[in-house]
Design a protein around this motif. Structure first.
Motif, PDB file in Angstrom:
ATOM      1  N   PHE A   1     -25.523 -53.346  30.328  1.00 38.54           N
ATOM      2  CA  PHE A   1     -24.574 -53.472  29.227  1.00 38.54           C
ATOM      3  C   PHE A   1     -23.906 -52.139  28.930  1.00 38.54           C
ATOM      4  O   PHE A   1     -24.560 -51.110  28.769  1.00 38.54           O
ATOM      5  CB  PHE A   1     -25.269 -54.035  27.990  1.00 38.54           C
TER       6      PHE A   1
ATOM      7  N   TYR B   1     -18.564 -53.429  27.502  1.00 40.29           N
ATOM      8  CA  TYR B   1     -18.550 -53.966  26.144  1.00 40.29           C
ATOM      9  C   TYR B   1     -17.198 -54.626  25.855  1.00 40.29           C
ATOM     10  O   TYR B   1     -16.159 -54.229  26.374  1.00 40.29           O
ATOM     11  CB  TYR B   1     -18.811 -52.862  25.126  1.00 40.29           C
TER      12      TYR B   1
ATOM     13  N   TRP C   1     -18.529 -62.338  29.293  1.00 43.84           N
ATOM     14  CA  TRP C   1     -19.589 -62.467  30.293  1.00 43.84           C
ATOM     15  C   TRP C   1     -20.123 -63.892  30.230  1.00 43.84           C
ATOM     16  O   TRP C   1     -20.231 -64.479  29.151  1.00 43.84           O
ATOM     17  CB  TRP C   1     -20.707 -61.453  30.011  1.00 43.84           C
TER      18      TRP C   1
ATOM     19  N   VAL D   1     -23.030 -65.119  30.532  1.00 38.86           N
ATOM     20  CA  VAL D   1     -24.431 -65.240  30.133  1.00 38.86           C
ATOM     21  C   VAL D   1     -25.254 -65.779  31.309  1.00 38.86           C
ATOM     22  O   VAL D   1     -25.948 -66.791  31.226  1.00 38.86           O
ATOM     23  CB  VAL D   1     -24.611 -66.133  28.885  1.00 38.86           C
TER      24      VAL D   1
ATOM     25  N   ALA E   1     -20.224 -64.775  26.283  1.00 36.85           N
ATOM     26  CA  ALA E   1     -20.549 -63.712  25.336  1.00 36.85           C
ATOM     27  C   ALA E   1     -19.602 -62.529  25.507  1.00 36.85           C
ATOM     28  O   ALA E   1     -19.100 -62.271  26.604  1.00 36.85           O
ATOM     29  CB  ALA E   1     -21.987 -63.245  25.542  1.00 36.85           C
ATOM     30  N   LYS E   2     -19.370 -61.819  24.404  1.00 32.44           N
ATOM     31  CA  LYS E   2     -18.719 -60.513  24.426  1.00 32.44           C
ATOM     32  C   LYS E   2     -19.749 -59.502  23.932  1.00 32.44           C
ATOM     33  O   LYS E   2     -19.929 -59.323  22.730  1.00 32.44           O
ATOM     34  CB  LYS E   2     -17.484 -60.496  23.531  1.00 32.44           C
ATOM     35  N   PRO E   3     -20.454 -58.841  24.849  1.00 27.32           N
ATOM     36  CA  PRO E   3     -21.463 -57.875  24.423  1.00 27.32           C
ATOM     37  C   PRO E   3     -20.837 -56.699  23.668  1.00 27.32           C
ATOM     38  O   PRO E   3     -19.734 -56.247  23.994  1.00 27.32           O
ATOM     39  CB  PRO E   3     -22.081 -57.413  25.749  1.00 27.32           C
TER      40      PRO E   3
ATOM     41  N   THR F   1     -23.479 -55.614  17.859  1.00 30.72           N
ATOM     42  CA  THR F   1     -23.427 -57.076  17.734  1.00 30.72           C
ATOM     43  C   THR F   1     -22.765 -57.676  18.965  1.00 30.72           C
ATOM     44  O   THR F   1     -21.979 -57.003  19.645  1.00 30.72           O
ATOM     45  CB  THR F   1     -22.644 -57.528  16.480  1.00 30.72           C
ATOM     46  N   TRP F   2     -23.116 -58.915  19.218  1.00 33.10           N
ATOM     47  CA  TRP F   2     -22.467 -59.698  20.271  1.00 33.10           C
ATOM     48  C   TRP F   2     -21.714 -60.863  19.634  1.00 33.10           C
ATOM     49  O   TRP F   2     -22.152 -61.419  18.622  1.00 33.10           O
ATOM     50  CB  TRP F   2     -23.490 -60.279  21.237  1.00 33.10           C
TER      51      TRP F   2
ATOM     52  N   VAL G   1     -27.712 -57.069  17.737  1.00 33.42           N
ATOM     53  CA  VAL G   1     -28.477 -56.655  18.914  1.00 33.42           C
ATOM     54  C   VAL G   1     -29.788 -56.025  18.471  1.00 33.42           C
ATOM     55  O   VAL G   1     -29.816 -55.163  17.578  1.00 33.42           O
ATOM     56  CB  VAL G   1     -27.667 -55.649  19.761  1.00 33.42           C
TER      57      VAL G   1
ATOM     58  N   THR H   1     -32.107 -55.151  25.941  1.00 32.58           N
ATOM     59  CA  THR H   1     -31.359 -55.885  24.914  1.00 32.58           C
ATOM     60  C   THR H   1     -32.032 -57.216  24.598  1.00 32.58           C
ATOM     61  O   THR H   1     -32.466 -57.934  25.493  1.00 32.58           O
ATOM     62  CB  THR H   1     -29.908 -56.134  25.381  1.00 32.58           C
TER      63      THR H   1
ATOM     64  N   LEU I   1     -31.384 -60.635  21.919  1.00 32.31           N
ATOM     65  CA  LEU I   1     -30.629 -61.353  20.903  1.00 32.31           C
ATOM     66  C   LEU I   1     -31.449 -62.538  20.429  1.00 32.31           C
ATOM     67  O   LEU I   1     -32.072 -63.231  21.238  1.00 32.31           O
ATOM     68  CB  LEU I   1     -29.287 -61.851  21.448  1.00 32.31           C
TER      69      LEU I   1
END
Length: 273
Positions: A55, A61, A65, A67, A97-99, A103-104, A132, A163, A165
């Motif tokens: 990440f 970032y 993605w 996942v 997802a948008k890492p 926060t995601w 996160v 990481t 979540l």
């Protein structure tokens, strides 16, 4: 871009004709979990770090993605659920997802394709911001799993590298369960009695019990023509011809009203016999 498309087309063509079986770098996984009365199933691929920084490096970032790896991750709910405080109706979803550093953003899309690029420009059904957390040790392969399971909630954990979540999922099934309890404790309904009578009669076993069950249904003035016909057939097989004829006359009238020729013929045959 043209070279990339050409290379991918060549790869797909070669893969389609390949006969050699090799281990996948990102093997597929499938997990299931029951929450209350709802079944949750997740199908995804599990990439590994292999000494890479994931990440913020391999996966930048604030970029989408899937996942997982390979095809889009697919999550199926057999009933309605709440992800965070947002409702997801029964069905299948793809998760992108948008890492971020702290926060995601997790986007849930109605599942339509295994190609995750199909969702990048689409409108998500639900957007969820998840903080996160850091793991104490490095996790080599991406892992999705469930923890803290109760009769109405769970936590879906997404973990990879350092990481972690925590995605809260809950169901609201109290009304449904309460209605099921009342219905079950009240005893069988007319459909249960009809199904039981049909089974016993078709198997020519315990015909007296089959008659008892079917008459619990036909005692209603709203009984359907095919149900009343079944009572006549059971009476006939029990040798109760006079009763069978009387019931068949009722069934014949109902069959004519429904304009069902098959049952008209069946009941006329019972009466004539």
């Amino acid at each position: 871009m043209k070279n990339y498309i050409l290379i991918m087309a060549l790869f797909v063509a070669l893969t389609a004709h390949a006969q050699l079986s090799l281990p996948a770098q990102s093997p597929s996984a499938n997990i299931k979990q029951t929450i209350g009365l709802t079944e949750v199933e997740i199908s995804y691929s599990r990439p590994s770090a292999r000494e890479r920084t994931i990440f913020g490096d391999l996966l930048p970032y604030n970029e989408f993605w899937r996942v997982g790896a390979n095809a889009a991750t697919k999550i199926t709910f057999s009933g309605d659920v709440f992800v965070g405080d947002q409702l997801l109706k029964k069905g299948s979803y793809s998760l992108l997802a948008k890492p971020g550093v702290q926060t995601w953003q997790l986007n849930w899309y109605t599942y339509s394709s295994g190609d995750w690029n199909d969702y990048v420009e689409a409108q998500p059904v639900v957007k969820l911001q998840v903080p996160v957390n850091k793991r104490g040790i490095v996790l080599e392969s991406l892992e999705l799993h469930f923890q803290d399971i109760t009769m109405e909630s769970t936590t879906l954990l997404l973990e990879w590298e350092q990481t972690r979540l925590e995605i809260p999922i809950r169901v609201d099934e109290k009304e449904q369960i309460s209605a099921d309890i009342i219905k079950t404790l009240a005893g069988p309904d007319i459909f249960d009695y009809y199904a039981a009578a049909l089974y016993l009669h078709e198997n020519q076993t315990e015909l007296e019990r089959a008659l008892e069950y079917i008459q619990k249904v036909t005692e209603s003035p709203k009984a359907m023509f095919f149900v009343v016909t079944r009572e006549a057939l059971i009476l006939q097989d029990l040798g109760k011809d006079r009763e069978a004829k009387k019931v068949a006359e009722r069934a014949l009238a109902l069959s004519k009203k429904a304009e069902n020729k098959d049952f008209i013929r069946i009941n006329e045959k019972i009466i004539n016999q």
